[in-house]
Design an enzyme around this catalytic site. Sequence first.
Site, PDB file in Angstrom:
ATOM      1  N   TYR A  81       0.949  -1.259  -0.047  1.00  0.00           N
ATOM      2  CA  TYR A  81      -0.011  -0.085  -0.017  1.00  0.00           C
ATOM      3  C   TYR A  81       0.803   1.215   0.054  1.00  0.00           C
ATOM      4  O   TYR A  81       2.101   1.327   0.544  1.00  0.00           O
ATOM      5  CB  TYR A  81      -0.881  -0.096   1.270  1.00  0.00           C
ATOM      6  CG  TYR A  81      -0.089   0.273   2.472  1.00  0.00           C
ATOM      7  CD1 TYR A  81      -0.083   1.709   3.085  1.00  0.00           C
ATOM      8  CD2 TYR A  81       0.434  -0.676   3.225  1.00  0.00           C
ATOM      9  CE1 TYR A  81       0.717   1.806   4.187  1.00  0.00           C
ATOM     10  CE2 TYR A  81       1.152  -0.628   4.606  1.00  0.00           C
ATOM     11  CZ  TYR A  81       1.266   0.685   5.161  1.00  0.00           C
ATOM     12  OH  TYR A  81       1.764   1.086   5.918  1.00  0.00           O
ATOM     13  N   PHE A  91       2.659   9.563   3.377  1.00  0.00           N
ATOM     14  CA  PHE A  91       3.007   9.454   4.784  1.00  0.00           C
ATOM     15  C   PHE A  91       3.229   8.079   5.264  1.00  0.00           C
ATOM     16  O   PHE A  91       4.113   8.017   6.164  1.00  0.00           O
ATOM     17  CB  PHE A  91       1.796   9.932   5.517  1.00  0.00           C
ATOM     18  CG  PHE A  91       0.600   9.128   5.452  1.00  0.00           C
ATOM     19  CD1 PHE A  91       0.472   7.914   6.105  1.00  0.00           C
ATOM     20  CD2 PHE A  91      -0.399   9.287   4.725  1.00  0.00           C
ATOM     21  CE1 PHE A  91      -0.794   6.936   6.047  1.00  0.00           C
ATOM     22  CE2 PHE A  91      -1.686   8.570   4.332  1.00  0.00           C
ATOM     23  CZ  PHE A  91      -1.842   7.400   5.155  1.00  0.00           C
ATOM     24  N   ASP A  92       3.130   6.985   4.305  1.00  0.00           N
ATOM     25  CA  ASP A  92       3.809   5.789   4.429  1.00  0.00           C
ATOM     26  C   ASP A  92       3.678   4.852   3.311  1.00  0.00           C
ATOM     27  O   ASP A  92       2.610   5.185   2.210  1.00  0.00           O
ATOM     28  CB  ASP A  92       2.752   5.131   5.632  1.00  0.00           C
ATOM     29  CG  ASP A  92       3.554   3.768   6.134  1.00  0.00           C
ATOM     30  OD1 ASP A  92       4.532   3.679   5.971  1.00  0.00           O
ATOM     31  OD2 ASP A  92       2.639   3.139   6.759  1.00  0.00           O
ATOM     32  N   ILE A 111      -6.120   0.618  10.683  1.00  0.00           N
ATOM     33  CA  ILE A 111      -7.440   1.379  10.912  1.00  0.00           C
ATOM     34  C   ILE A 111      -8.540   0.907  10.040  1.00  0.00           C
ATOM     35  O   ILE A 111      -8.358  -0.018   9.358  1.00  0.00           O
ATOM     36  CB  ILE A 111      -6.965   2.664  10.105  1.00  0.00           C
ATOM     37  CG1 ILE A 111      -6.652   2.651   8.621  1.00  0.00           C
ATOM     38  CG2 ILE A 111      -5.918   3.598  11.031  1.00  0.00           C
ATOM     39  CD1 ILE A 111      -6.197   3.811   7.849  1.00  0.00           C
ATOM     40  N   TYR A 137      -7.449   7.889  11.299  1.00  0.00           N
ATOM     41  CA  TYR A 137      -6.836   8.391  12.621  1.00  0.00           C
ATOM     42  C   TYR A 137      -7.485   9.427  13.295  1.00  0.00           C
ATOM     43  O   TYR A 137      -7.139   9.706  14.710  1.00  0.00           O
ATOM     44  CB  TYR A 137      -5.500   8.718  12.384  1.00  0.00           C
ATOM     45  CG  TYR A 137      -4.434   7.694  11.653  1.00  0.00           C
ATOM     46  CD1 TYR A 137      -3.867   6.607  12.432  1.00  0.00           C
ATOM     47  CD2 TYR A 137      -4.323   7.798  10.297  1.00  0.00           C
ATOM     48  CE1 TYR A 137      -3.028   5.695  11.995  1.00  0.00           C
ATOM     49  CE2 TYR A 137      -3.230   6.871   9.717  1.00  0.00           C
ATOM     50  CZ  TYR A 137      -2.877   5.952  10.548  1.00  0.00           C
ATOM     51  OH  TYR A 137      -2.069   4.909  10.089  1.00  0.00           O
ATOM     52  N   PHE A 154      -5.399   5.977  -0.369  1.00  0.00           N
ATOM     53  CA  PHE A 154      -4.382   4.898  -0.266  1.00  0.00           C
ATOM     54  C   PHE A 154      -4.725   4.102  -1.815  1.00  0.00           C
ATOM     55  O   PHE A 154      -5.497   4.392  -2.320  1.00  0.00           O
ATOM     56  CB  PHE A 154      -4.998   3.813   0.516  1.00  0.00           C
ATOM     57  CG  PHE A 154      -4.775   4.056   1.981  1.00  0.00           C
ATOM     58  CD1 PHE A 154      -3.520   3.675   2.965  1.00  0.00           C
ATOM     59  CD2 PHE A 154      -5.762   4.746   2.716  1.00  0.00           C
ATOM     60  CE1 PHE A 154      -3.445   4.145   3.910  1.00  0.00           C
ATOM     61  CE2 PHE A 154      -5.585   5.114   3.838  1.00  0.00           C
ATOM     62  CZ  PHE A 154      -4.428   4.702   4.670  1.00  0.00           C
TER      63      PHE A 154
END
Length: 477
Positions: A81, A91-92, A111, A137, A154
Site C-alpha cells: 500500500y 505519509f507511508d 485503521i 486516525y 490509499f
Amino acid sequence: MVKHMKATGNKREILGTRECTSGEMSSLEDIFSTNQCPTAVFTSQGTDVTPNGDRGVCKIVKRHGVEGEMPMIGDKVFVHYTGRLLNGKKFDSSLDRKEPFVFSVGKGQVIKALDIGVCSMQKGEVCLMLSKPEYAYGSAGCPPKVPPNATLVFEIELLSFRGEKITEDGGIMKRIKVKGEGYNSPNEGATVHVHLEGWCGGRLYESRDVTFVVGESEDVGVPLGVDRAMEKIQKGECCLLYLKPKYGYGKEGKKEYDIGSNAELLYEVTLKDFEKAKESWEMDLNEKLERAALVKQKGTHYFKAGLYNHAVIQYQQIVNWLEMECGTEKEQQQAIQSFLLVAHLNLALCCLRLREYSQTVENCNKVLELDPENEKALYRRGEARLLRNEFSLALVDFRKVLQVNSFNRAARSQIAICQRKIHDHHERDKKIYANMFQRFAEHDAKVGRLKRKKEESGISDQNKLGLKRPRLSQDGS
C-alpha cells in the site's frame, strides 16, 4: 461469500465495486496531477464499501483480481500500500520498505478503512481507496505524519490471504463468516450447542444441530478438527473450518458418509450456545482427583478404540489439573503422583502410536522425574529414541530396563537391534569415509601427475631454448 460478477462489453464489473474506465483516474498520480479535489473524484467515480453506507470508505478498482473468495474476519492478509494526504504528500508506503505489510483482518490491528477495504478485494486486485477521518486516525491523527481529522487516500494491492491457523501444523484452518459476541469462548470440557454443515469435494454430506462436550466430540461422530477449534470460536460466530485428513476421518474415511481415505473436509460451524466447564482454579483438590479418575477411564476407552488423539486430550487434562498440586496429606500426595505417572505414561504411549517421538521422550522424562526406575518409561523412551535413529541413547535406555528387570525379554531383543543398527551405521560410515579418502588420494595423485608433467615440459622448453641460442662471433659480438 463470493461476490457476483457480470460482464458488460469489454468491461468486467464486480457488484459493489467499480473498475476504472477510459477517462477515469487509474492511479494516485492521476488523481493528484489534476486540479480536481481527490474527494470529488471518489464521490463521482468511487463505490461506498462501508457496511452502513455512510461513504466513509470509497473505492475505485484499478485492476481486478482473481475471481473467487475475498478475505474474511481473522484472515491473515499480505498487501502492498501507499498512503497519502489530500495534498498528495506520502505519509507511508510498504513499497518503500520493500516488503509486504501483513495483518489479520477485523482484529483491530489497522485503521478501520483498511479492514473494510481489504475485505472487499480479491487476490491480485489493485484499488484506490479514500478514507474519511473517522475510519482513519480521527481527531488525534498520527503525529508527526498524519494531522488531526485527516482524510486519507490509499493505493492497495492484495497479494494473498489465508485463514487463521488453529494448530501449529496447519491441519486446521479457520475463516470467520459472521463475527461472534464478545471475547468468551468454550474451554476444555465445555458443553457446546452447534449447527454443523460438512462438505467433502464440494458435496454436502451432513447438516445437523448437535450438542457435545469439548474433548469428547467422537461420542457424537464430530471430527477431531471441529472439536479442537471450539476453543477459538465465540458464541454466535459462524466460521469455516478446513480440515486436513488427520483432523477429519483420516486413513479410515467414513463409510456412512461415503468419504474415502485421507479426504480433506470443510465444515461450516455456528456456535449457538455453550456452558463452560469449571477451570482448574475453580476446583479444590478433591474435586480434581475425582474428575481425574473419570477422565482416565475416558482416555483408556479412546485408547482401546485406537482414537489416540482423543485419548491425548483426556490424559492431558489430568496433567493440567494436577501438575502444580502438592497435597497436604500423604494420601493426597500419593494419589497425585499416581495419576500423573499414569497420565504421562499413557501420553507417551499415545504419542508413540502417533509417531510423535519427541513428545514421547518428553512424557517419559516426566515419569522418570517422579520414578527414576520406572520400567515402562525407560522402555518407551528407548523405543522412541530407536525410531528417531538415536541408537546409542536407545541402547542406554534398554540396558537400564534390564537393570530394573533382568527378565524383560523385549528389552533384550531391542538391545540386539540397537547393537546391529550401531554396527550397520559404523560400517556405512567406514565405506563413506573410505570412498572419500580414496577420492582425495586419486585427486592428489592426479594433481601430482599434472605437476610433474608441467615441470618436465618446462625443462624440455629450456633445453630447446638452449639449443637455439645464437653463436657468439669471434670478436665476442
